[in-house]
Design a protein around this motif. Structure first.
Motif, PDB file in Angstrom:
ATOM      1  N   GLY A  35       0.928  -1.224  -0.125  1.00 24.21           N
ATOM      2  CA  GLY A  35      -0.054  -0.020  -0.275  1.00 24.21           C
ATOM      3  C   GLY A  35       0.837   1.238  -0.144  1.00 24.21           C
ATOM      4  N   ALA A  36       1.357   1.673   1.314  1.00 28.17           N
ATOM      5  CA  ALA A  36       2.071   2.925   1.157  1.00 28.17           C
ATOM      6  C   ALA A  36       2.516   2.987   2.824  1.00 28.17           C
ATOM      7  N   VAL A  37       3.812   3.413   2.767  1.00 22.82           N
ATOM      8  CA  VAL A  37       4.348   3.485   4.177  1.00 22.82           C
ATOM      9  C   VAL A  37       4.611   5.094   4.623  1.00 22.82           C
ATOM     10  N   GLY A  38       4.575   5.250   5.816  1.00 20.10           N
ATOM     11  CA  GLY A  38       4.923   6.638   6.483  1.00 20.10           C
ATOM     12  C   GLY A  38       3.720   7.332   6.873  1.00 20.10           C
ATOM     13  N   PHE A  39       3.780   7.991   8.177  1.00 19.54           N
ATOM     14  CA  PHE A  39       2.421   8.512   8.728  1.00 19.54           C
ATOM     15  C   PHE A  39       3.213   9.518   9.897  1.00 19.54           C
ATOM     16  N   PRO A  44       9.006   9.588  12.055  1.00 17.65           N
ATOM     17  CA  PRO A  44       9.860  10.321  11.341  1.00 17.65           C
ATOM     18  C   PRO A  44      10.029   9.553   9.953  1.00 17.65           C
ATOM     19  N   ASP A  45       9.776  10.195   8.672  1.00 16.06           N
ATOM     20  CA  ASP A  45       9.747   9.405   7.431  1.00 16.06           C
ATOM     21  C   ASP A  45      10.876   8.743   7.382  1.00 16.06           C
ATOM     22  N   HIS A  46      12.247   9.323   7.601  1.00 18.52           N
ATOM     23  CA  HIS A  46      13.240   8.549   7.282  1.00 18.52           C
ATOM     24  C   HIS A  46      13.398   7.224   8.132  1.00 18.52           C
ATOM     25  N   PHE A  90       4.996  -4.253  -6.042  1.00 20.55           N
ATOM     26  CA  PHE A  90       4.321  -3.396  -6.801  1.00 20.55           C
ATOM     27  C   PHE A  90       3.423  -2.438  -5.865  1.00 20.55           C
ATOM     28  N   GLU A  91       3.247  -1.203  -6.088  1.00 19.53           N
ATOM     29  CA  GLU A  91       2.843   0.115  -5.106  1.00 19.53           C
ATOM     30  C   GLU A  91       2.300   1.038  -6.189  1.00 19.53           C
ATOM     31  N   ALA A  92       1.505   1.958  -5.501  1.00 17.42           N
ATOM     32  CA  ALA A  92       1.407   3.098  -6.359  1.00 17.42           C
ATOM     33  C   ALA A  92       2.423   4.217  -6.290  1.00 17.42           C
ATOM     34  N   VAL A  93       2.376   5.005  -7.100  1.00 16.96           N
ATOM     35  CA  VAL A  93       3.574   5.986  -6.993  1.00 16.96           C
ATOM     36  C   VAL A  93       3.385   6.980  -5.748  1.00 16.96           C
ATOM     37  N   HIS A  94       2.014   7.362  -5.414  1.00 18.38           N
ATOM     38  CA  HIS A  94       1.685   8.066  -4.131  1.00 18.38           C
ATOM     39  C   HIS A  94       2.068   7.396  -2.990  1.00 18.38           C
ATOM     40  N   GLY A  95       1.835   8.336  -1.954  1.00 13.52           N
ATOM     41  CA  GLY A  95       2.063   7.903  -0.588  1.00 13.52           C
ATOM     42  C   GLY A  95       1.026   7.422   0.028  1.00 13.52           C
ATOM     43  N   SER A  96       1.128   7.709   1.564  1.00 12.18           N
ATOM     44  CA  SER A  96       0.169   7.354   2.566  1.00 12.18           C
ATOM     45  C   SER A  96      -1.092   8.679   2.625  1.00 12.18           C
ATOM     46  N   ALA A  97      -0.936   9.633   2.009  1.00  7.72           N
ATOM     47  CA  ALA A  97      -1.729  10.734   2.014  1.00  7.72           C
ATOM     48  C   ALA A  97      -2.413  11.064   3.411  1.00  7.72           C
ATOM     49  N   PRO A  98      -1.513  11.366   4.439  1.00 11.41           N
ATOM     50  CA  PRO A  98      -2.243  11.560   5.692  1.00 11.41           C
ATOM     51  C   PRO A  98      -3.375  12.563   5.683  1.00 11.41           C
ATOM     52  N   ASP A  99      -3.309  13.510   4.604  1.00  9.46           N
ATOM     53  CA  ASP A  99      -4.389  14.706   4.677  1.00  9.46           C
ATOM     54  C   ASP A  99      -5.773  13.897   4.434  1.00  9.46           C
ATOM     55  N   ILE A 100      -6.078  13.010   3.755  1.00 11.18           N
ATOM     56  CA  ILE A 100      -7.054  12.432   3.319  1.00 11.18           C
ATOM     57  C   ILE A 100      -7.410  11.112   3.946  1.00 11.18           C
ATOM     58  N   ALA A 157      -9.921   8.530  -1.154  1.00 11.41           N
ATOM     59  CA  ALA A 157      -8.767   8.197  -2.062  1.00 11.41           C
ATOM     60  C   ALA A 157      -9.068   7.434  -3.206  1.00 11.41           C
ATOM     61  N   ASN A 158      -8.516   7.849  -4.372  1.00 12.02           N
ATOM     62  CA  ASN A 158      -8.493   7.103  -5.583  1.00 12.02           C
ATOM     63  C   ASN A 158      -7.702   5.792  -5.668  1.00 12.02           C
ATOM     64  N   PRO A 159      -8.299   4.749  -5.751  1.00 10.01           N
ATOM     65  CA  PRO A 159      -7.644   3.416  -5.826  1.00 10.01           C
ATOM     66  C   PRO A 159      -7.252   2.939  -6.947  1.00 10.01           C
TER      67      PRO A 159
HETATM   68  P1  NAD Z   1       1.439  11.629  -0.684  1.00  8.75           P
HETATM   69  O1  NAD Z   1       1.534  10.980  -2.260  1.00  8.75           O
HETATM   70  O2  NAD Z   1       0.865  10.681   0.220  1.00  8.75           O
HETATM   71  O3  NAD Z   1       0.305  12.779  -0.889  1.00  8.75           O
HETATM   72  C1  NAD Z   1       0.455  13.923  -1.898  1.00  8.75           C
HETATM   73  C2  NAD Z   1      -0.894  14.523  -2.119  1.00  8.75           C
HETATM   74  O4  NAD Z   1      -1.650  13.889  -3.063  1.00  8.75           O
HETATM   75  C3  NAD Z   1      -1.655  14.707  -0.932  1.00  8.75           C
HETATM   76  O5  NAD Z   1      -2.595  16.104  -0.977  1.00  8.75           O
HETATM   77  C4  NAD Z   1      -2.756  13.595  -1.039  1.00  8.75           C
HETATM   78  O6  NAD Z   1      -3.852  13.745  -0.462  1.00  8.75           O
HETATM   79  C5  NAD Z   1      -2.650  13.482  -2.566  1.00  8.75           C
HETATM   80  N1  NAD Z   1      -3.096  11.990  -2.998  1.00  8.75           N
HETATM   81  C6  NAD Z   1      -2.136  10.844  -2.946  1.00  8.75           C
HETATM   82  N2  NAD Z   1      -2.621   9.794  -3.424  1.00  8.75           N
HETATM   83  C7  NAD Z   1      -3.762   9.908  -3.637  1.00  8.75           C
HETATM   84  C8  NAD Z   1      -5.107   9.115  -4.045  1.00  8.75           C
HETATM   85  N3  NAD Z   1      -4.883   7.887  -4.104  1.00  8.75           N
HETATM   86  N4  NAD Z   1      -6.121   9.571  -4.427  1.00  8.75           N
HETATM   87  C9  NAD Z   1      -6.261  10.878  -3.733  1.00  8.75           C
HETATM   88  N5  NAD Z   1      -5.531  11.815  -3.477  1.00  8.75           N
HETATM   89  C10 NAD Z   1      -4.030  11.343  -3.265  1.00  8.75           C
HETATM   90  O7  NAD Z   1       2.793  12.447  -0.668  1.00  8.75           O
HETATM   91  P2  NAD Z   1       3.329  12.956   0.821  1.00  8.75           P
HETATM   92  O8  NAD Z   1       2.115  13.607   1.514  1.00  8.75           O
HETATM   93  O9  NAD Z   1       4.666  13.726   0.461  1.00  8.75           O
HETATM   94  O10 NAD Z   1       3.570  12.045   1.894  1.00  8.75           O
HETATM   95  C11 NAD Z   1       2.950  11.311   2.760  1.00  8.75           C
HETATM   96  C12 NAD Z   1       3.467  10.015   3.530  1.00  8.75           C
HETATM   97  O11 NAD Z   1       3.766   8.944   2.550  1.00  8.75           O
HETATM   98  C13 NAD Z   1       5.022  10.382   4.008  1.00  8.75           C
HETATM   99  O12 NAD Z   1       5.185   9.633   5.062  1.00  8.75           O
HETATM  100  C14 NAD Z   1       5.814  10.081   2.792  1.00  8.75           C
HETATM  101  O13 NAD Z   1       7.153   9.666   3.335  1.00  8.75           O
HETATM  102  C15 NAD Z   1       4.953   8.659   2.626  1.00  8.75           C
HETATM  103  N6  NAD Z   1       5.305   8.194   1.182  1.00  8.75           N
HETATM  104  C16 NAD Z   1       5.138   6.863   1.087  1.00  8.75           C
HETATM  105  C17 NAD Z   1       5.493   6.299  -0.417  1.00  8.75           C
HETATM  106  C18 NAD Z   1       5.521   4.648  -0.500  1.00  8.75           C
HETATM  107  O14 NAD Z   1       5.237   4.003   0.495  1.00  8.75           O
HETATM  108  N7  NAD Z   1       5.975   4.190  -1.676  1.00  8.75           N
HETATM  109  C19 NAD Z   1       5.682   6.959  -1.462  1.00  8.75           C
HETATM  110  C20 NAD Z   1       5.366   8.522  -1.293  1.00  8.75           C
HETATM  111  C21 NAD Z   1       5.344   9.030   0.047  1.00  8.75           C
END
Ligand code: NAD
Ligand code: IPM
Ligand code: MN
Length: 351
Positions: A73-77, A81-83, A275-285, A291-293
């Motif tokens: 899925g994604a890692v980090g919250f 600390p992210d590192h 395999f994983e998405a490019v995005h992270g754990s998006a704590p803001d949502i 979240a878009n799957p």
């Molecule tokens: P992020 O990708 O989590 O979010 C960036 C922005 O994009 C946010 O506003 C978020 O709401 C939006 N977003 C991301 N994915 C979305 C989705 N599926 N649908 C809708 N909106 C989406 O990046 P960040 O905020 O820099 O990182 C948050 C945490 O995730 C940090 O702890 C970071 O280190 C970690 N991270 C982990 C991975 C991974 O596990 N491969 C990748 C990137 C970031």
């Protein structure tokens, strides 16, 4: 019937939400195409870290070794600390299993709009080939004179000939299956040791692929080009850090982070890929179910392809295109009001 053993690591934040949907879709594909998916779930996450002090158990890598593939899925919250969280899970897996290619294809899908005005799907199709095992991501360095006026930190990059050559070669091989064009991200005007070396190796490999059009562009200018002339890019190869930055940019110009999949590939298949998405754990949502799957579902199709289930992968891709193209069940980032689960279920049903 072939059975695949898959390690599922939902991780943190929206990683958990999108993982459920990707599994839903894959299970539907497995049922339709007659293969088995045996899932083993791991609770490795920041929550686990908070409880136990580690992201994964000491023998975590050994536990994963026997699987055919890993879906993360994604890692980090916030709170860890992210590192700490990323060097405690994601990065060790990439390295232990020699997943030295991070493949990040993006394209503008039906029913979605680019952040760039007036661009069509034909103009927006790229693949970032990111070096995934060395480079700027290094533990070499340290903090000096802490608390003093002369405080400084050093961070060293490591670019091995083997590491640079194999990723660039991989990019040329990918280009042969696509447009026959490779663009290398460099910064040899500013970074004095590593980037001239990167360029040198790029030149050597390019000479072995006379059928592929090779060019190199400084990363700063390349970032501008990706926005202003994305149609002039197809395969883009970059170092660990440059590839990381460019892959979020490429995602943004082709429909957003919610749409971009990623494969951490061990090309020799001696170890599982992840395999994983490019995005992270998006704590803001996180926890809102919005979240878009799609990115995670597309990452899962990359996994199916690697497992050899090409027909199933194509069917999932078609299902994603169908649902998005209908424009009814869309998450808020795509302009709709659907939940993560509604979009996931719609794709699973279309499969
Ligand atoms: P992020 O990708 O989590 O979010 C960036 C922005 O994009 C946010 O506003 C978020 O709401 C939006 N977003 C991301 N994915 C979305 C989705 N599926 N649908 C809708 N909106 C989406 O990046 P960040 O905020 O820099 O990182 C948050 C945490 O995730 C940090 O702890 C970071 O280190 C970690 N991270 C982990 C991975 C991974 O596990 N491969 C990748 C990137 C970031
Ligand atoms: C990614 C992420 C990771 C990376 C972070 C979370 C360490 O941004 O997979 O793109 O930089 O590799
Ligand atoms: Mn990233």
């Amino acid at each position: 019937m072939t059975d695949y053993r898959i390690a599922s690591i939902p991780g943190d934040g929206i990683g958990v939400d999108v993982q459920i949907e990707a599994r839903k879709v894959l299970d539907a594909a497995a049922k339709r195409f007659g293969f088995g998916l045996e899932w083993t779930e791991f609770d490795w996450s920041c929550e686990r870290y908070t409880k136990t002090g580690t992201m994964m158990p000491e023998d975590g890598i050994e536990q994963l070794r026997a699987f055919d593939s890993i879906l993360l899925g994604a890692v980090g919250f916030p709170g860890v600390p992210d590192h700490v969280s990323l060097w405690g899970l994601l990065i060790p897996v990439r390295r232990a299993f020699q997943q030295y290619v991070n493949l990040r294809p993006v394209r503008l899908l039906p029913g979605t709009t680019s952040a760039l005005a007036g661009r069509s799907a034909e103009e927006l199709e790229m693949i970032i080939v990111r070096e995934n095992s060395e480079g700027e991501y290094s533990t070499l360095g340290g903090r000096h004179n802490e608390g003093q006026p002369g405080e400084f930190v050093l961070q060293e990059s490591v670019f091995t000939r083997v590491g640079v050559e194999r990723i660039i070669r991989y990019a040329f091989e990918v280009a042969r299956t696509r447009s026959g064009r490779v663009t290398s991200a460099t910064k040899s005007n500013g970074i004095i040791h590593t980037m001239p070396f990167w360029d040198e190796v790029f030149g050597e490999v390019a000479a072995q692929y006379p059928d592929v059009r090779a060019e190199q562009t400084h990363i700063d200018a390349l970032a501008a080009r990706m926005v202003q002339q994305p149609d002039r890019l197809d395969v883009v190869v970059g170092s660990n850090l440059f590839g990381d930055i460019l892959s979020d940019l490429a995602a943004a110009v082709t429909g957003g982070l919610g749409m971009a999949p990623s494969g951490n590939i061990n090309p020799e298949s001696e170890h599982p890929s992840m395999f994983e998405a490019v995005h992270g754990s998006a704590p803001d949502i996180a926890g809102q179910g919005i979240a878009n799957p799609v990115a995670q579902v597309l990452a899962a199709t990359m996994m199916l392809e690697q497992l050899g289930e090409k027909e199933a992968a194509a069917a999932v891709n078609a299902a994603v295109e169908k649902v998005l193209g209908e424009g009814v069940v869309l998450t808020p980032d795509l302009g709709g009001t659907a939940t993560t689960a509604q979009l996931g279920s719609a794709i699973a049903e279309a499969v």
